[in-house]
Design a protein around this motif. Structure first.
Motif, PDB file in Angstrom:
ATOM      1  N   VAL A  13       1.017   4.479  -3.736  1.00 31.82           N
ATOM      2  CA  VAL A  13       0.268   4.397  -2.473  1.00 31.82           C
ATOM      3  C   VAL A  13       0.081   5.793  -1.891  1.00 31.82           C
ATOM      4  O   VAL A  13      -1.029   6.187  -1.524  1.00 31.82           O
ATOM      5  CB  VAL A  13       0.988   3.490  -1.443  1.00 31.82           C
ATOM      6  CG1 VAL A  13       0.258   3.505  -0.110  1.00 31.82           C
ATOM      7  CG2 VAL A  13       1.075   2.062  -1.971  1.00 31.82           C
ATOM      8  N   PHE A  71      -1.234  -1.181   3.361  1.00 34.27           N
ATOM      9  CA  PHE A  71      -2.413  -0.421   2.915  1.00 34.27           C
ATOM     10  C   PHE A  71      -3.610  -1.347   2.758  1.00 34.27           C
ATOM     11  O   PHE A  71      -4.721  -1.035   3.201  1.00 34.27           O
ATOM     12  CB  PHE A  71      -2.099   0.289   1.583  1.00 34.27           C
ATOM     13  CG  PHE A  71      -3.301   0.904   0.936  1.00 34.27           C
ATOM     14  CD1 PHE A  71      -3.809   2.120   1.383  1.00 34.27           C
ATOM     15  CD2 PHE A  71      -3.948   0.266  -0.115  1.00 34.27           C
ATOM     16  CE1 PHE A  71      -4.941   2.680   0.791  1.00 34.27           C
ATOM     17  CE2 PHE A  71      -5.079   0.817  -0.710  1.00 34.27           C
ATOM     18  CZ  PHE A  71      -5.573   2.027  -0.256  1.00 34.27           C
ATOM     19  N   GLU A  75      -7.122  -1.160   4.743  1.00 35.57           N
ATOM     20  CA  GLU A  75      -8.394  -1.031   4.021  1.00 35.57           C
ATOM     21  C   GLU A  75      -9.336  -2.196   4.339  1.00 35.57           C
ATOM     22  O   GLU A  75     -10.535  -2.004   4.532  1.00 35.57           O
ATOM     23  CB  GLU A  75      -8.138  -0.984   2.507  1.00 35.57           C
ATOM     24  CG  GLU A  75      -7.643   0.356   2.017  1.00 35.57           C
ATOM     25  CD  GLU A  75      -8.691   1.439   2.196  1.00 35.57           C
ATOM     26  OE1 GLU A  75      -8.650   2.112   3.255  1.00 35.57           O
ATOM     27  OE2 GLU A  75      -9.545   1.596   1.312  1.00 35.57           O
TER      28      GLU A  75
END
Ligand code: C2E
Ligand code: CA
Ligand code: CA
Length: 252
Positions: A13, A71, A75
């Protein structure tokens, strides 16, 4: 997956190797794209593209799903904001693991992203799968109700595989149910299982999605059974953000 990929996953990540791809969901009667599902991809510098079926379970097992999940939410929200300017409306679904639902600051993350990016209500949807231990049901139910108050949809994924049950549909503040592709691809025009799901769902105002629609024949069958939306290779594979952006721009 070789065990030595675990250290790589820990930094994947941070190094920007995880990417969100998006797959369209269409309205079965108009075939217009009404939603997309965010699906994680790992672009490993040496081993190439690694599928989520491989690295998501590894991440769940080794306590890394929180970071990957955060994440994917960020996104999903960033793209949801970009794709929902003006009058456009395309929902963005993000998969959420049971570990995120029970341990993390999921609600704070979602609240922060929605506010910071001014994502309109009813655009973000979370997809949940695993049946939860009875002790955690009340806690998860409260969390999902908070999400509903934020205008976030709750989708029960992989329905019909045994992971998700009718009690989940009835007991949780569900807005959508996704029928697993194994059921969709084996469906008959009078399929009692799918008919049953549609009846139960529609009585509660829940949208029904058929997953894994690959042929026109499968589309005809699920449409005939009253399914609302379809997702599958017939309409498009998971694509990069830029490819989906282009597709959405060209959608009338
Ligand atoms: P899922 O949530 O059931 O996602 C649908 C999977 O079916 C995707 O695989 C998609 O590419 C595939 N698919 C869609 N249409 C068709 C079709 O017509 N035919 C066939 N044969 N396959 C189709 P993918 O992207 O490899 O993801 C696999 C699983 O990994 C997902 O299943 C989901 O459980 C998990 N996953 C992916 N991204 C995430 C994530 O960000 N977080 C979590 N927790 N899980 C994720
Ligand atoms: Ca899913
Ligand atoms: Ca699914």
């Amino acid at each position: 997956m070789p065990v030595d990929l675990l250290p790589d996953l820990r930094v994947a990540v941070a190094r920007g190797q995880i990417e969100a791809y998006f797959q369209p969901m269409v309205d079965v009667s108009t075939r217009r794209i009404v939603a997309v599902e965010a699906l994680a991809r790992w672009k490993h510098p040496e081993h190439g593209l690694i599928a989520p079926n491989v690295f998501i379970p590894l991440a769940e097992e080794h306590g890394l799903i929180g970071e990957i999940g955060a994440f994917m939410i960020a996104e999903g929200c960033r793209c949801a904001a970009a794709w929902n300017g003006g009058s456009a409306r395309v929902q963005v679904s993000v998969n959420v693991s049971a570990a995120q639902l029970t341990t993390s600051s999921l609600l704070d993350q979602i609240t922060d992203n929605l506010r910071r990016l001014s994502v309109p209500d009813d655009v973000l949807v979370v997809e949940i799968t695993e049946s939860l231990p009875v002790v955690e049901i009340a806690e998860v139910n409260a969390l999902l109700n908070e999400m509903r108050l934020l205008g976030v949809g709750v989708s029960v994924d992989d329905y019909g595989t045994g992971h998700s049950t009718a009690e989940q549909l009835a007991g949780l503040p569900t807005t959508e149910v996704k029928i697993d592709m194994s059921r969709v691809q084996a469906a008959t025009p009078n399929d009692p299982f799918i008919r049953g799901v549609v009846t139960l769902a529609h009585a509660r105002g829940i949208t029904v999605v058929a997953e894994g629609v690959e042929t026109e024949a499968q589309l005809d069958i699920v449409r005939g059974l009253g399914v609302d939306r379809a997702q599958g290779y017939l309409f498009g594979r998971p694509e990069s953000e830029s490819d989906i952006s282009r597709l959405l721009k060209n959608t009338p």
